[in-house]
Design a protein around this motif. Sequence first.
Motif, PDB file in Angstrom:
ATOM      1  N   GLN A 195      71.955  14.009  32.390  1.00  0.00           N
ATOM      2  CA  GLN A 195      72.839  14.842  33.210  1.00  0.00           C
ATOM      3  C   GLN A 195      72.000  15.815  34.047  1.00  0.00           C
ATOM      4  OE1 GLN A 195      76.060  16.617  30.960  1.00  0.00           O
ATOM      5  NE2 GLN A 195      76.263  14.822  29.652  1.00  0.00           N
ATOM      6  N   PHE A 200      69.047  20.906  30.129  1.00  0.00           N
ATOM      7  CA  PHE A 200      69.581  22.219  30.496  1.00  0.00           C
ATOM      8  C   PHE A 200      68.582  23.322  30.137  1.00  0.00           C
ATOM      9  CE2 PHE A 200      73.217  19.447  30.330  1.00  0.00           C
ATOM     10  CZ  PHE A 200      73.984  19.868  31.398  1.00  0.00           C
ATOM     11  N   ARG A 207      68.753  29.531  23.067  1.00  0.00           N
ATOM     12  CA  ARG A 207      68.645  28.708  21.853  1.00  0.00           C
ATOM     13  C   ARG A 207      67.950  29.476  20.727  1.00  0.00           C
ATOM     14  NH1 ARG A 207      67.249  24.508  25.946  1.00  0.00           N
ATOM     15  NH2 ARG A 207      69.279  23.638  26.462  1.00  0.00           N
ATOM     16  N   PHE A 223      80.107  19.765  22.479  1.00  0.00           N
ATOM     17  CA  PHE A 223      79.528  19.704  23.832  1.00  0.00           C
ATOM     18  C   PHE A 223      78.010  19.834  23.701  1.00  0.00           C
ATOM     19  CE2 PHE A 223      83.603  21.886  23.824  1.00  0.00           C
ATOM     20  CZ  PHE A 223      84.365  21.117  24.688  1.00  0.00           C
ATOM     21  N   THR A 224      77.453  19.005  22.845  1.00  0.00           N
ATOM     22  CA  THR A 224      76.047  19.187  22.445  1.00  0.00           C
ATOM     23  C   THR A 224      75.036  18.612  23.425  1.00  0.00           C
ATOM     24  OG1 THR A 224      76.102  17.109  21.250  1.00  0.00           O
ATOM     25  CG2 THR A 224      76.649  19.096  20.015  1.00  0.00           C
ATOM     26  N   TYR A 225      75.517  17.703  24.319  1.00  0.00           N
ATOM     27  CA  TYR A 225      74.589  16.948  25.170  1.00  0.00           C
ATOM     28  C   TYR A 225      73.492  16.346  24.274  1.00  0.00           C
ATOM     29  CZ  TYR A 225      71.615  15.630  29.100  1.00  0.00           C
ATOM     30  OH  TYR A 225      70.822  14.924  29.979  1.00  0.00           O
ATOM     31  N   THR A 228      70.262  20.014  21.687  1.00  0.00           N
ATOM     32  CA  THR A 228      69.217  21.037  21.644  1.00  0.00           C
ATOM     33  C   THR A 228      69.575  22.223  20.735  1.00  0.00           C
ATOM     34  OG1 THR A 228      70.160  22.042  23.594  1.00  0.00           O
ATOM     35  CG2 THR A 228      68.384  20.482  23.938  1.00  0.00           C
ATOM     36  N   ASP A 245      79.746  15.106  21.107  1.00  0.00           N
ATOM     37  CA  ASP A 245      79.769  15.058  22.569  1.00  0.00           C
ATOM     38  C   ASP A 245      80.569  13.826  22.973  1.00  0.00           C
ATOM     39  OD1 ASP A 245      77.942  16.520  24.947  1.00  0.00           O
ATOM     40  OD2 ASP A 245      78.703  14.530  25.484  1.00  0.00           O
ATOM     41  N   ILE A 246      81.204  13.911  24.128  1.00  0.00           N
ATOM     42  CA  ILE A 246      82.045  12.804  24.592  1.00  0.00           C
ATOM     43  C   ILE A 246      81.205  11.666  25.163  1.00  0.00           C
ATOM     44  CG2 ILE A 246      82.441  13.517  26.996  1.00  0.00           C
ATOM     45  CD1 ILE A 246      85.509  13.088  26.310  1.00  0.00           C
ATOM     46  N   SER A 247      79.964  11.966  25.514  1.00  0.00           N
ATOM     47  CA  SER A 247      79.111  10.954  26.135  1.00  0.00           C
ATOM     48  C   SER A 247      78.293  10.208  25.076  1.00  0.00           C
ATOM     49  CB  SER A 247      78.171  11.620  27.146  1.00  0.00           C
ATOM     50  OG  SER A 247      76.988  10.878  27.283  1.00  0.00           O
ATOM     51  N   ALA A 272      82.742  12.117  20.363  1.00  0.00           N
ATOM     52  CA  ALA A 272      84.128  12.561  20.166  1.00  0.00           C
ATOM     53  C   ALA A 272      84.564  13.434  21.324  1.00  0.00           C
ATOM     54  CB  ALA A 272      84.245  13.364  18.872  1.00  0.00           C
ATOM     55  N   ASN A 273      85.885  13.458  21.544  1.00  0.00           N
ATOM     56  CA  ASN A 273      86.453  14.435  22.461  1.00  0.00           C
ATOM     57  C   ASN A 273      86.675  15.716  21.669  1.00  0.00           C
ATOM     58  OD1 ASN A 273      88.147  16.100  23.974  1.00  0.00           O
ATOM     59  ND2 ASN A 273      89.076  14.344  25.008  1.00  0.00           N
ATOM     60  N   ALA A 274      85.928  16.751  22.003  1.00  0.00           N
ATOM     61  CA  ALA A 274      85.945  17.982  21.212  1.00  0.00           C
ATOM     62  C   ALA A 274      87.341  18.614  21.175  1.00  0.00           C
ATOM     63  CB  ALA A 274      84.944  18.972  21.778  1.00  0.00           C
ATOM     64  N   ASP A 294      79.528  24.643  24.012  1.00  0.00           N
ATOM     65  CA  ASP A 294      78.870  24.785  25.319  1.00  0.00           C
ATOM     66  C   ASP A 294      79.520  23.829  26.319  1.00  0.00           C
ATOM     67  OD1 ASP A 294      77.195  25.423  27.384  1.00  0.00           O
ATOM     68  OD2 ASP A 294      75.409  24.466  26.542  1.00  0.00           O
ATOM     69  N   PRO A 296      81.430  22.059  29.633  1.00  0.00           N
ATOM     70  CA  PRO A 296      81.088  22.014  31.063  1.00  0.00           C
ATOM     71  C   PRO A 296      81.986  22.963  31.843  1.00  0.00           C
ATOM     72  CG  PRO A 296      82.431  20.119  30.468  1.00  0.00           C
ATOM     73  CD  PRO A 296      82.187  20.869  29.198  1.00  0.00           C
TER      74      PRO A 296
END
Length: 390
Positions: A195, A200, A207, A223-225, A228, A245-247, A272-274, A294, A296
Amino acid sequence: MNKVYLKRKISPRVANGHPWIFGNEIEKTHGDCKAADIVEVYSHDNKFMGSGYYNPQSQIMVRLLSRKKSDVINDRFFFDKINYCWEYRKRLGYTENCRLVFGEADSLPQLIIDKFNDYFVIQTLALGIDVWKPAIVNAIQKIFSPKGIYERNDVPVRELEGLPQQKGFLSVPFDTKIIINENGLKFHVDVENGQKTGYFLDQQDNRRAIQHIVKGADVLGAFTYTGTFEIHAAHYGAKSVLGLDISEQAVKQANENAKLNGMEGICRFETANAFDVLKQWGKEGKSYDVVMLDPPAFTKSRATIQKAITGYKEINLRGMKLVKPGGFLVTSSCTNLVQADLFLQIIEMAARDARRKLRQVVFQTQSADHPIIMAMENTHYLKFLIVQVE
Ligand code: SAH
């Protein structure tokens, strides 16, 4: 030299330091001003305001690069600017990874350069900066002798400038899955398919802020991407960490990152969809010592700001409900449309609905390699909040 004269009655924004000049602020042009040309900008009474690049196709017709009359915009100018950006980052302690150039905040409008140790990812998001790409690449080559430079111009905003979306090598090709070090941990960065520019960097200082609250904790991250924050949590002594994360791609990368750091026993990631999962787990009475969110930016335009407010409130409400009494919520927002005050109000509204009391632990912003210019609200975009949830 092509010249642009501003109207008499315009807001003092440009005089106060903002680099954007909108089409409706221009009284007249002198010379043969073509798209991407460098123009000098003057006030209605002939005072020099700066020089910048011109694009009659864009709503923002001029973006200023310099306020000094003596500056000549040429290859040397870009070399000096980028060198200055690097000196500034080094001075703040960024050595390996940093946002080397943060567009308007570094007086290089619409230019983004991220440095991942010996690799560089660049975005040129306006026509007037895009034409200087060879000079920019040359400057990076000269200053850093890098192992690779990659262009991530696959960004829709370029089309507003009449530019195509594209990505690819700006140096000899290299393996685009690289590894960086951050706070003593290692992370894969996929500069080609990740992404944004792959990683990020704007949360790199934040962090570290979770260090004390995660010790011995059961942690949920959403929303962990590429995981990190979660891998930092494991490193700082969390008992267990689950990241969502959804991705699918991000989750795969996150699990690889956990492995890379020997954390796969403590830290796992699932697709998962958070919004759905957090709601479900709230109903089931699940709870965690620390919940980290975190999400978007839920909108890109001020017209639909309500969408962002609703999204932030909803997800924070759901996250808060999963925090054990006395535990912590770590929550961020990455859109400049929701400024700090509004973000805090949203969190407060969520707390009221959840019937929980919050105690602020830290409230900070993007890492210092993404400078904030006081006269430019949109350079201040990240909010990072830790609260204790009673
Ligand atoms: N914390 C990360 C950055 C998160 S970016 C870091 O510091 O690197 C936001 C992430 O939210 C993206 O990876 C995106 O895939 C994910 N996302 C978007 N909508 C989602 C949803 N409904 N549920 C779960 N994840 C979602």
